[in-house]
Design a protein around this motif. Sequence first.
Motif, PDB file in Angstrom:
ATOM      1  N   LYS A 105       0.848  -1.196   0.000  1.00 24.26           N
ATOM      2  CA  LYS A 105       0.000   0.000   0.000  1.00 24.26           C
ATOM      3  C   LYS A 105       0.878   1.237   0.000  1.00 24.26           C
ATOM      4  N   ASP A 106       0.317   2.364  -0.428  1.00 24.80           N
ATOM      5  CA  ASP A 106       1.128   3.571  -0.531  1.00 24.80           C
ATOM      6  C   ASP A 106       1.613   4.083   0.819  1.00 24.80           C
ATOM      7  N   ASN A 107       0.961   3.637   1.908  1.00 24.07           N
ATOM      8  CA  ASN A 107       1.390   4.072   3.241  1.00 24.07           C
ATOM      9  C   ASN A 107       2.162   2.971   3.976  1.00 24.07           C
ATOM     10  N   PHE A 108       2.696   2.013   3.225  1.00 26.70           N
ATOM     11  CA  PHE A 108       3.398   0.867   3.833  1.00 26.70           C
ATOM     12  C   PHE A 108       4.506   1.326   4.771  1.00 26.70           C
ATOM     13  N   PHE A 109       5.312   2.301   4.332  1.00 20.94           N
ATOM     14  CA  PHE A 109       6.441   2.742   5.150  1.00 20.94           C
ATOM     15  C   PHE A 109       6.033   3.714   6.259  1.00 20.94           C
ATOM     16  N   ASP A 110       4.740   4.019   6.332  1.00 14.75           N
ATOM     17  CA  ASP A 110       4.245   4.880   7.414  1.00 14.75           C
ATOM     18  C   ASP A 110       3.731   4.072   8.603  1.00 14.75           C
ATOM     19  N   SER A 111       3.761   2.763   8.505  1.00  9.11           N
ATOM     20  CA  SER A 111       3.300   1.932   9.624  1.00  9.11           C
ATOM     21  C   SER A 111       4.267   2.075  10.794  1.00  9.11           C
ATOM     22  N   GLU A 112       3.770   1.810  12.002  1.00 13.76           N
ATOM     23  CA  GLU A 112       4.615   1.938  13.191  1.00 13.76           C
ATOM     24  C   GLU A 112       5.829   1.017  13.109  1.00 13.76           C
ATOM     25  N   GLU A 113       5.603  -0.203  12.592  1.00 16.10           N
ATOM     26  CA  GLU A 113       6.703  -1.160  12.512  1.00 16.10           C
ATOM     27  C   GLU A 113       7.826  -0.654  11.595  1.00 16.10           C
ATOM     28  N   MET A 114       7.435  -0.123  10.419  1.00 18.08           N
ATOM     29  CA  MET A 114       8.441   0.363   9.477  1.00 18.08           C
ATOM     30  C   MET A 114       9.163   1.601  10.015  1.00 18.08           C
ATOM     31  N   LYS A 115       8.419   2.441  10.741  1.00 17.24           N
ATOM     32  CA  LYS A 115       9.041   3.628  11.333  1.00 17.24           C
ATOM     33  C   LYS A 115      10.059   3.219  12.398  1.00 17.24           C
ATOM     34  N   ILE A 116       9.696   2.206  13.207  1.00 16.33           N
ATOM     35  CA  ILE A 116      10.621   1.723  14.238  1.00 16.33           C
ATOM     36  C   ILE A 116      11.859   1.113  13.589  1.00 16.33           C
ATOM     37  N   LEU A 117      11.651   0.332  12.528  1.00 13.48           N
ATOM     38  CA  LEU A 117      12.782  -0.255  11.817  1.00 13.48           C
ATOM     39  C   LEU A 117      13.706   0.832  11.275  1.00 13.48           C
ATOM     40  N   GLU A 118      13.119   1.850  10.660  1.00  7.06           N
ATOM     41  CA  GLU A 118      13.907   2.920  10.054  1.00  7.06           C
ATOM     42  C   GLU A 118      14.681   3.714  11.101  1.00  7.06           C
ATOM     43  N   SER A 119      14.149   3.759  12.337  1.00  9.82           N
ATOM     44  CA  SER A 119      14.811   4.519  13.399  1.00  9.82           C
ATOM     45  C   SER A 119      16.025   3.795  13.975  1.00  9.82           C
ATOM     46  N   GLN A 120      16.149   2.500  13.676  1.00  9.98           N
ATOM     47  CA  GLN A 120      17.277   1.731  14.174  1.00  9.98           C
ATOM     48  C   GLN A 120      18.552   2.123  13.434  1.00  9.98           C
ATOM     49  N   LYS A 121      19.676   1.842  14.050  1.00 13.31           N
ATOM     50  CA  LYS A 121      20.942   2.014  13.342  1.00 13.31           C
ATOM     51  C   LYS A 121      20.942   1.035  12.167  1.00 13.31           C
ATOM     52  N   ASN A 122      21.275   1.507  10.988  1.00 13.05           N
ATOM     53  CA  ASN A 122      21.198   0.701   9.759  1.00 13.05           C
ATOM     54  C   ASN A 122      19.759   0.272   9.480  1.00 13.05           C
ATOM     55  N   GLY A 123      18.808   1.125   9.868  1.00 11.99           N
ATOM     56  CA  GLY A 123      17.390   0.793   9.731  1.00 11.99           C
ATOM     57  C   GLY A 123      16.955   0.513   8.301  1.00 11.99           C
ATOM     58  N   ILE A 124      17.528   1.246   7.340  1.00 14.17           N
ATOM     59  CA  ILE A 124      17.153   1.024   5.940  1.00 14.17           C
ATOM     60  C   ILE A 124      17.518  -0.399   5.516  1.00 14.17           C
ATOM     61  N   GLU A 125      18.637  -0.907   6.045  1.00 15.52           N
ATOM     62  CA  GLU A 125      19.052  -2.276   5.718  1.00 15.52           C
ATOM     63  C   GLU A 125      18.043  -3.286   6.261  1.00 15.52           C
ATOM     64  N   TYR A 126      17.486  -3.001   7.451  1.00 14.91           N
ATOM     65  CA  TYR A 126      16.496  -3.917   8.034  1.00 14.91           C
ATOM     66  C   TYR A 126      15.188  -3.881   7.236  1.00 14.91           C
ATOM     67  N   GLN A 127      14.809  -2.683   6.766  1.00 18.76           N
ATOM     68  CA  GLN A 127      13.614  -2.594   5.914  1.00 18.76           C
ATOM     69  C   GLN A 127      13.813  -3.390   4.634  1.00 18.76           C
ATOM     70  N   ASN A 128      14.999  -3.241   4.048  1.00 20.84           N
ATOM     71  CA  ASN A 128      15.323  -3.977   2.832  1.00 20.84           C
ATOM     72  C   ASN A 128      15.304  -5.484   3.092  1.00 20.84           C
ATOM     73  N   LEU A 129      15.862  -5.891   4.214  1.00 25.96           N
ATOM     74  CA  LEU A 129      15.881  -7.306   4.583  1.00 25.96           C
ATOM     75  C   LEU A 129      14.465  -7.832   4.746  1.00 25.96           C
ATOM     76  N   TYR A 130      13.609  -7.048   5.400  1.00 26.36           N
ATOM     77  CA  TYR A 130      12.229  -7.473   5.622  1.00 26.36           C
ATOM     78  C   TYR A 130      11.511  -7.722   4.298  1.00 26.36           C
ATOM     79  N   LEU A 131      11.671  -6.802   3.351  1.00 32.29           N
ATOM     80  CA  LEU A 131      11.016  -6.969   2.050  1.00 32.29           C
ATOM     81  C   LEU A 131      11.571  -8.186   1.312  1.00 32.29           C
TER      82      LEU A 131
END
Length: 228
Positions: A13-39
């Motif tokens: 969905k267009d708001n996929f990265f606005d979910s609380e889980e994705m925001k928490i992942l992005e806030s982590q150190k190397n968070g973008i890598e974790y988002q990429n890993l999840y996908l």
Amino acid sequence: MSDNKKYYYLKLKDNFFDSEEMKILESQKNGIEYQNLYLKLCLLSLKSDGKLTFKEYLPYDVTMLSTVLRVNIDTVKTGLEIFLKLGLLDMMETGLIYMTDIQSLIGRGSSEAERVKEYRERIKSEKGVQLYKKRTPEKEKEKEKEKEKEKEKERFIPPTNEEVNAYILQNNFIITPEDFIDCYSARGWMVGKNKMKDWQAALRTYVKNDMKWYPKKYQSEKSIYEDL
């Protein structure tokens, strides 16, 4: 193409990265890598309907995932721990991993709500099977036997006349076994409000009290009782 329950694309969905889980992942150190890993994990699980398995039978482990997804093994290990805490995946005791939200991301025409419900019920069912396997009748019987053994250890068995007499002779006490046995038999082998646990300790206490009540009886044997 016929629907054989193997899915090959994600419906984000267009708001996929606005979910609380994705925001928490992005806030982590190397968070973008974790988002990429999840996908990548979601995509990998599509062919197995949400399970991370190689050719439908071998669960992926950390090393395998690192190799297949071309992601650093430490990132995979830490990422899985974070995903588990966020409820983005569910891990069986066998090591099998389920991507919990995959049914809401699958591109398919049938009801999303029904797919999600059915998928989560399947995960619960598998967990229930594993729990049952752990609690087999044989293991339950073994546990019961262990409990009985522990109770047997705790259960107090009154000493015999011979056992008491032997302990008296061993310590040169000036009482008869009948004195001690009659006293505590009348009390139901209770020490105060509690069931007796150590009759030898109770016997020593009995002798101490006997010395207080009848001091003349022990005057000539005073040295024997000094350590009581």
